[in-house]
Structures are given as C-alpha cells and as structure tokens.
Scaffold this motif. Sequence first.
Motif, PDB file in Angstrom:
ATOM      1  N   UNK A   1      26.419  24.301  69.390  1.00 48.18           N
ATOM      2  CA  UNK A   1      27.512  23.482  69.313  1.00 48.18           C
ATOM      3  C   UNK A   1      28.459  22.782  68.065  1.00 48.18           C
ATOM      4  N   UNK A   2      28.056  24.310  66.816  1.00 51.52           N
ATOM      5  CA  UNK A   2      28.579  24.670  65.598  1.00 51.52           C
ATOM      6  C   UNK A   2      29.965  24.690  65.743  1.00 51.52           C
ATOM      7  N   UNK A   3      30.069  25.056  66.895  1.00 48.55           N
ATOM      8  CA  UNK A   3      31.826  25.339  67.204  1.00 48.55           C
ATOM      9  C   UNK A   3      32.558  24.256  67.916  1.00 48.55           C
ATOM     10  N   UNK A   4      32.145  23.180  67.737  1.00 44.27           N
ATOM     11  CA  UNK A   4      32.694  22.424  68.688  1.00 44.27           C
ATOM     12  C   UNK A   4      32.746  20.963  67.823  1.00 44.27           C
ATOM     13  N   UNK A   5      32.118  20.633  66.984  1.00 43.50           N
ATOM     14  CA  UNK A   5      32.049  19.240  66.330  1.00 43.50           C
ATOM     15  C   UNK A   5      32.685  19.831  65.103  1.00 43.50           C
ATOM     16  N   UNK A   6      33.269  17.902  64.054  1.00 42.40           N
ATOM     17  CA  UNK A   6      33.295  18.424  62.551  1.00 42.40           C
ATOM     18  C   UNK A   6      32.210  17.772  62.198  1.00 42.40           C
TER      19      UNK A   6
ATOM     20  N   UNK B   1      27.787  18.671  62.082  1.00 45.43           N
ATOM     21  CA  UNK B   1      26.807  18.889  63.023  1.00 45.43           C
ATOM     22  C   UNK B   1      25.536  17.183  62.589  1.00 45.43           C
ATOM     23  N   UNK B   2      24.757  16.917  63.829  1.00 47.95           N
ATOM     24  CA  UNK B   2      23.883  15.752  63.351  1.00 47.95           C
ATOM     25  C   UNK B   2      22.447  16.695  63.412  1.00 47.95           C
ATOM     26  N   UNK B   3      21.816  16.646  62.694  1.00 46.43           N
ATOM     27  CA  UNK B   3      20.241  17.045  63.362  1.00 46.43           C
ATOM     28  C   UNK B   3      19.478  16.292  62.719  1.00 46.43           C
ATOM     29  N   UNK B   4      18.113  15.963  63.834  1.00 49.75           N
ATOM     30  CA  UNK B   4      17.219  15.112  63.754  1.00 49.75           C
ATOM     31  C   UNK B   4      15.691  16.253  63.418  1.00 49.75           C
ATOM     32  N   UNK B   5      15.163  15.720  61.852  1.00 55.16           N
ATOM     33  CA  UNK B   5      14.113  16.608  61.398  1.00 55.16           C
ATOM     34  C   UNK B   5      13.024  16.791  62.080  1.00 55.16           C
ATOM     35  N   UNK B   6      12.967  15.279  62.930  1.00 57.84           N
ATOM     36  CA  UNK B   6      11.680  15.292  64.147  1.00 57.84           C
ATOM     37  C   UNK B   6      11.973  15.700  65.694  1.00 57.84           C
TER      38      UNK B   6
END
Length: 356
Positions: A261-266, A268-273
């Motif tokens: 995902x990282x190379x495709x967005x401005x 990066x979202x992440x959900x710790x749960x």
Amino acid sequence: MATATRTAIERLEVSTHEIPTDAHESDGTLEWDSTTIVIVQAHAGGATGIGYTYTDAAAAQLVEGKLQEAVKGVDAMEVRAAWQAMSRALRNVGRPGLGFMALSAVDLALWDLKARLLGQPLADILDAAHESVPVYGSGGFCSYSDEQLAAQLRGWADDGIPRVKIKVGREPDRDRERVAVARDAVGDQVDLYVDANGALTRQQALEWSDVYASEFAVKWFEEPVSSDDLEGLAFLRDNSPPGIEIAAGEYGDVLPYFERMAPTVDCLQADVTRCGGITGLLEVAAVAHAHELDVSAHCAPAISAHAFCAVERLRHLEYFHDHVRVEHELFDGVLVPEDGRLTPDRSRPGNGLSLK
C-alpha cells in the motif's frame, strides 16, 4: 517505581459487547446499526492489562482458544515473544483478517499489562516521540440529514478540533450538496476531509477529486476507490489536483499489506486494533518511514493515543463518532480532546483505561 521480572502471563479473559448506534448509519458501501467490541484482559502478577478490537464476536473464540494457549506462561515483559507465539498459532487459522484482529486485542492488552507491572504510563514504556496526538472529528454518515451533518461537524469545530471528515459516495448526486453543507458548518478555518470507503470508479474519483479540491478546499480524500485497487490509488495520487491527499490503509493487517500500500498513497492509515497491535504498528510505522510517509491512526481513539505517540511520522488520529460513544460507555479513563489533541494521562499506569 515497581520492577517486574519473569512474571508469567496467567490467563486471558474475554468479553464481547454489541452497542446500538444512536442513529442509522451508512457510508459509501455499507450500512449498520450497531458496533461490536471484543475486550481482552490479560492477567499476571496481580495486574491486569486491557486491550480490544472492533470486530465480530467470533474473534473471542480465537482469543480464548489458540491465543490463550500461545501466551500462557510467557514472560509478561516479553511482549514480542508472545506476539510471535500467537502469530505461529494462527498459521493454519489464517493470520490476515479476523485472526490478526484477535491477535491485536491480545497484544494491546499485553503491552498495557507490561506497563502496569512496571508502574509506568504506556507512552513512556514505548519511548514516545510525541507528547500528544492531533485528532480529526469523523462521522458525517451518508444516512444523516443535512441538519444532523451540520450539527455534528459544528460541534467538533466548536470544541477546538480543527479537522473534520464526512462520508461520501453512496449517492453521488447528493455529494456536492452535502460537502457544501459541511463546509458551511465549519467555515474556512477548519480542514475538511471526505471518505468514499471505496465506492467510486477511478474516473468518478478523479472527477470528484477536482470538485472537492477546487470548490470546497477538501484536503483529504480517503479510499476514493477500493483499497484492493492499488493501481487506482496510485493513479489518483498522481493525477488529483494539488492540495488534496489520497489516503488508505485502514483495513491493513499483516505487514506485506502495508508494504504494497505504501507506494500508492500520500498518507498511510493504520488501525492498531487490526494491524497486529502495538507490536505490529511499530513495524508499519517503519515501513511508512522508509517510504517517507506520515501515518494516520484509524479509529479506536482510547486505545490508540499512547501507541501512536510512539509513531515518529505521525499525522493524526481519527476521533470516530461510534467508537467514542462505545469507549465512554465501557471504560473509565477515556481521554477527551483538548485544543484538538489527545494527551495521554501520564499519572496513570498503562493505557489509563479501566472497565466500568
């Protein structure tokens, strides 16, 4: 200050709660009327750590069975060892998805347990890079009337939260009007975000990106297309007008998801749960850093604040309407935004939460 060494994890205690929403809710691709939370309490040495995840109640069976077997007897100071044991135990069950959400809840509880055994706030145990976490108000469901939408967003702005987000994409013909209502409600000094939850095609999303940026100064376009469409996300990131960022990643679980995902967005979202708890989050943060990306925390604000203080390239945390309601209903010690930020209470050990 208390010191803990070789304190074996004794047991995991699990409970599930389904909380009705305060109104019918929908986004671009889904409708719902309740939120389910699976809570894990980890016990060792007379202390109890709390973790949780928002998922189906089926996750509780994994915690009570395979994950409990994996961590029982592991030193409570060795959270990464417990994480690795859980990951191995999920091999044949499936680590992505539900398995990793169950693992995340246990990992969060174990980090909290470790901090409580040491008598320190979790943010300090994690060697926090930040004193607090900026937040944005999130709700603005497609099912809301214009009056509900405006009242919710105005409430956050009046409380000093300088960013708000609404859902779009369910009825595209209404979205221009709804975004106009949102902009009027918060004025020009509050950043406005939109989230399509993957409802649009690439071409639709590109057209709307131009509308949102040029007419309403929208700065954040979340999941304009499905998160599975990595080429589409990259296309929109590269072709959307200046000033509007493309964001995705909230559904991420195992680390390779974020590496793709990282190379495709401005951003990066992440959900710790979902992403493997705090142990997994720190790995995701390293991936983002390697790609020179900021990380934005998805939902679950009460359990996320301490953890994301340890993320160096931190953008903000989603102060999601449903989860705020659930967390205040179930826990004492829930943080409240001040000046648009959540600041961990360092006078309380661990994550500061206790079950009501």
